[in-house]
Design a protein around this motif. Sequence first.
Motif, PDB file in Angstrom:
ATOM      1  N   LEU A 153       0.881  39.435  44.664  1.00 23.62           N
ATOM      2  CA  LEU A 153       0.218  38.188  44.312  1.00 23.62           C
ATOM      3  C   LEU A 153       1.276  37.110  44.213  1.00 23.62           C
ATOM      4  CD1 LEU A 153      -1.963  39.437  41.326  1.00 23.62           C
ATOM      5  CD2 LEU A 153      -2.707  39.063  43.667  1.00 23.62           C
ATOM      6  N   ALA A 154       0.948  35.946  44.687  1.00 23.80           N
ATOM      7  CA  ALA A 154       1.847  34.817  44.507  1.00 23.80           C
ATOM      8  C   ALA A 154       1.002  33.598  44.198  1.00 23.80           C
ATOM      9  CB  ALA A 154       2.684  34.570  45.749  1.00 23.80           C
ATOM     10  N   CYS A 155       1.414  32.850  43.222  1.00 28.52           N
ATOM     11  CA  CYS A 155       0.699  31.645  42.841  1.00 28.52           C
ATOM     12  C   CYS A 155       1.698  30.503  42.841  1.00 28.52           C
ATOM     13  CB  CYS A 155       0.099  31.791  41.455  1.00 28.52           C
ATOM     14  SG  CYS A 155      -1.032  33.169  41.320  1.00 28.52           S
ATOM     15  N   GLY A 156       1.234  29.332  43.191  1.00 25.33           N
ATOM     16  CA  GLY A 156       2.144  28.203  43.195  1.00 25.33           C
ATOM     17  C   GLY A 156       1.402  26.903  43.025  1.00 25.33           C
ATOM     18  N   THR A 157       2.144  25.895  42.692  1.00 28.49           N
ATOM     19  CA  THR A 157       1.605  24.561  42.584  1.00 28.49           C
ATOM     20  C   THR A 157       2.411  23.672  43.515  1.00 28.49           C
ATOM     21  OG1 THR A 157       1.049  24.959  40.295  1.00 28.49           O
ATOM     22  CG2 THR A 157       1.108  22.673  41.010  1.00 28.49           C
ATOM     23  N   CYS A 158       1.770  23.158  44.518  1.00 26.66           N
ATOM     24  CA  CYS A 158       2.365  22.226  45.482  1.00 26.66           C
ATOM     25  C   CYS A 158       3.828  22.559  45.758  1.00 26.66           C
ATOM     26  CB  CYS A 158       2.223  20.795  44.997  1.00 26.66           C
ATOM     27  SG  CYS A 158       2.506  19.613  46.316  1.00 26.66           S
ATOM     28  N   MET A 159       4.064  23.481  46.676  1.00 28.91           N
ATOM     29  CA  MET A 159       5.399  23.997  46.932  1.00 28.91           C
ATOM     30  C   MET A 159       6.345  22.978  47.563  1.00 28.91           C
ATOM     31  SD  MET A 159       4.300  27.808  48.127  1.00 28.91           S
ATOM     32  CE  MET A 159       5.902  28.298  48.705  1.00 28.91           C
ATOM     33  N   GLY A 160       5.846  21.809  47.914  1.00 22.59           N
ATOM     34  CA  GLY A 160       6.753  20.788  48.421  1.00 22.59           C
ATOM     35  C   GLY A 160       6.362  20.279  49.788  1.00 22.59           C
ATOM     36  N   ALA A 161       6.928  19.170  50.184  1.00 19.13           N
ATOM     37  CA  ALA A 161       6.635  18.550  51.464  1.00 19.13           C
ATOM     38  C   ALA A 161       7.459  19.185  52.568  1.00 19.13           C
ATOM     39  CB  ALA A 161       6.939  17.052  51.379  1.00 19.13           C
ATOM     40  N   GLY A 162       7.114  18.853  53.791  1.00 15.74           N
ATOM     41  CA  GLY A 162       7.887  19.319  54.925  1.00 15.74           C
ATOM     42  C   GLY A 162       7.495  20.704  55.398  1.00 15.74           C
ATOM     43  N   LEU A 163       6.406  21.245  54.886  1.00 13.14           N
ATOM     44  CA  LEU A 163       5.956  22.556  55.335  1.00 13.14           C
ATOM     45  C   LEU A 163       4.906  22.385  56.411  1.00 13.14           C
ATOM     46  CD1 LEU A 163       5.897  24.274  51.857  1.00 13.14           C
ATOM     47  CD2 LEU A 163       7.634  24.464  53.619  1.00 13.14           C
ATOM     48  N   ALA A 164       4.381  23.489  56.901  1.00 13.66           N
ATOM     49  CA  ALA A 164       3.459  23.468  58.034  1.00 13.66           C
ATOM     50  C   ALA A 164       2.240  22.586  57.771  1.00 13.66           C
ATOM     51  CB  ALA A 164       3.004  24.890  58.334  1.00 13.66           C
ATOM     52  N   ALA A 165       1.758  21.974  58.834  1.00 13.43           N
ATOM     53  CA  ALA A 165       0.564  21.145  58.748  1.00 13.43           C
ATOM     54  C   ALA A 165      -0.671  22.023  58.676  1.00 13.43           C
ATOM     55  CB  ALA A 165       0.484  20.241  59.974  1.00 13.43           C
ATOM     56  N   GLY A 185       5.304  46.573  54.518  1.00 14.71           N
ATOM     57  CA  GLY A 185       5.679  45.767  53.357  1.00 14.71           C
ATOM     58  C   GLY A 185       5.101  44.376  53.471  1.00 14.71           C
ATOM     59  N   HIS A 186       5.168  43.626  52.386  1.00 14.57           N
ATOM     60  CA  HIS A 186       4.633  42.270  52.376  1.00 14.57           C
ATOM     61  C   HIS A 186       5.570  41.278  53.044  1.00 14.57           C
ATOM     62  CE1 HIS A 186       1.092  43.098  49.985  1.00 14.57           C
ATOM     63  NE2 HIS A 186       1.840  43.924  49.290  1.00 14.57           N
ATOM     64  N   ALA A 187       6.859  41.424  52.844  1.00 15.78           N
ATOM     65  CA  ALA A 187       7.818  40.539  53.507  1.00 15.78           C
ATOM     66  C   ALA A 187       7.856  40.898  54.985  1.00 15.78           C
ATOM     67  CB  ALA A 187       9.197  40.696  52.885  1.00 15.78           C
ATOM     68  N   SER A 188       8.137  39.911  55.814  1.00 16.81           N
ATOM     69  CA  SER A 188       8.233  40.166  57.250  1.00 16.81           C
ATOM     70  C   SER A 188       9.455  41.038  57.548  1.00 16.81           C
ATOM     71  CB  SER A 188       8.368  38.852  58.011  1.00 16.81           C
ATOM     72  OG  SER A 188       9.662  38.303  57.801  1.00 16.81           O
ATOM     73  N   TYR A 189       9.542  41.508  58.757  1.00 16.91           N
ATOM     74  CA  TYR A 189      10.672  42.328  59.181  1.00 16.91           C
ATOM     75  C   TYR A 189      11.989  41.589  58.958  1.00 16.91           C
ATOM     76  CZ  TYR A 189      13.394  45.494  62.133  1.00 16.91           C
ATOM     77  OH  TYR A 189      14.308  46.393  62.599  1.00 16.91           O
ATOM     78  N   GLY A 190      11.954  40.262  59.132  1.00 14.25           N
ATOM     79  CA  GLY A 190      13.150  39.443  58.929  1.00 14.25           C
ATOM     80  C   GLY A 190      13.352  38.984  57.490  1.00 14.25           C
ATOM     81  N   GLY A 191      12.434  39.352  56.580  1.00 14.79           N
ATOM     82  CA  GLY A 191      12.600  39.023  55.177  1.00 14.79           C
ATOM     83  C   GLY A 191      11.788  37.847  54.666  1.00 14.79           C
ATOM     84  N   GLU A 192      11.012  37.193  55.521  1.00 18.73           N
ATOM     85  CA  GLU A 192      10.193  36.068  55.076  1.00 18.73           C
ATOM     86  C   GLU A 192       9.105  36.572  54.127  1.00 18.73           C
ATOM     87  OE1 GLU A 192       7.999  32.359  57.271  1.00 18.73           O
ATOM     88  OE2 GLU A 192       7.539  34.345  58.062  1.00 18.73           O
ATOM     89  N   SER A 193       8.913  35.880  53.005  1.00 21.93           N
ATOM     90  CA  SER A 193       7.886  36.287  52.042  1.00 21.93           C
ATOM     91  C   SER A 193       6.501  36.063  52.625  1.00 21.93           C
ATOM     92  CB  SER A 193       8.031  35.493  50.744  1.00 21.93           C
ATOM     93  OG  SER A 193       7.588  34.158  50.940  1.00 21.93           O
ATOM     94  N   PHE A 194       5.530  36.757  52.055  1.00 19.54           N
ATOM     95  CA  PHE A 194       4.168  36.580  52.556  1.00 19.54           C
ATOM     96  C   PHE A 194       3.687  35.151  52.308  1.00 19.54           C
ATOM     97  CE2 PHE A 194       2.037  36.869  48.455  1.00 19.54           C
ATOM     98  CZ  PHE A 194       0.805  36.293  48.694  1.00 19.54           C
ATOM     99  N   ALA A 195       4.061  34.535  51.185  1.00 22.30           N
ATOM    100  CA  ALA A 195       3.638  33.169  50.902  1.00 22.30           C
ATOM    101  C   ALA A 195       4.230  32.196  51.924  1.00 22.30           C
ATOM    102  CB  ALA A 195       4.041  32.774  49.488  1.00 22.30           C
ATOM    103  N   ALA A 196       5.490  32.377  52.277  1.00 15.80           N
ATOM    104  CA  ALA A 196       6.120  31.514  53.282  1.00 15.80           C
ATOM    105  C   ALA A 196       5.450  31.699  54.645  1.00 15.80           C
ATOM    106  CB  ALA A 196       7.606  31.815  53.373  1.00 15.80           C
ATOM    107  N   ARG A 197       5.091  32.934  54.981  1.00 15.21           N
ATOM    108  CA  ARG A 197       4.399  33.205  56.254  1.00 15.21           C
ATOM    109  C   ARG A 197       3.061  32.481  56.297  1.00 15.21           C
ATOM    110  NH1 ARG A 197       1.007  37.436  56.104  1.00 15.21           N
ATOM    111  NH2 ARG A 197       2.486  38.673  54.921  1.00 15.21           N
ATOM    112  N   ILE A 198       2.306  32.573  55.205  1.00 17.87           N
ATOM    113  CA  ILE A 198       0.989  31.935  55.151  1.00 17.87           C
ATOM    114  C   ILE A 198       1.115  30.424  55.325  1.00 17.87           C
ATOM    115  CG2 ILE A 198      -0.913  31.392  53.564  1.00 17.87           C
ATOM    116  CD1 ILE A 198      -0.626  34.264  52.486  1.00 17.87           C
ATOM    117  N   VAL A 199       2.075  29.822  54.636  1.00 11.86           N
ATOM    118  CA  VAL A 199       2.289  28.381  54.750  1.00 11.86           C
ATOM    119  C   VAL A 199       2.744  28.020  56.166  1.00 11.86           C
ATOM    120  CG1 VAL A 199       3.718  26.449  53.950  1.00 11.86           C
ATOM    121  CG2 VAL A 199       2.704  28.034  52.290  1.00 11.86           C
TER     122      VAL A 199
END
Length: 196
Positions: A33-45, A102-116
């Motif tokens: 599970l990952a929860c966040g509040t507005c992780m910041g600008a400059g991420l995927a559209a 696993g939840h992280a990608s093969y290269g280590g990207e977190s699932f939350a970063a992948r989704i964004v």
Amino acid sequence: MQPSRTANAAPQRSPRPGRPPRRSPRLLLAVLLACGTCMGAGLAAAAPAHAAVKLTSTERHLLALVNATRKAHGMPRLRPVASLERAARAHSRQMVSKGFFGHASYGGESFAARIVRLGYTNVGYTSWTAGEDIAYGSGSAGSARAIFRAWMHSAPHRRVILTRKYRDVGLGRACGSYSGMSGVVFFTLDCGARSR
């Protein structure tokens, strides 16, 4: 909770690249599970809201089971969202092609970063939260019903499915070989909610 912080660690770990994975039961599960509040600008559209989602018959079956259970608990049904669908399918396919679990990608990207990265953006939203269940199985243990039952009999997986605030979903299914077994089916369930 801070952006991308883990609320519940995954019970299974990915094997290190180059190391053969241990023999495992026919059905394995992991949750994060990952929860966040507005992780910041400059991420995927954001993906267009009208983007159509085409689920396979197995994915539709799994979603029907999830939504029937949510309805029985007085919760809104989850609706497929193209960006979460891309993220879930990409992850299931990568687990098959790279031979890991696993939840992280093969290269280590977190699932939350992948989704964004794949379009379920947090830019312009005041709240953003997501959760993920993954599993694999072979034979009858790889069916949508078997995967769903296993998730519902595991408290952390059940928590993702029965998180009231989730409104959006993506499901990904991929088949291949894993750990010396052929005909293994990998599933990824990505749930999320965001508000402006």
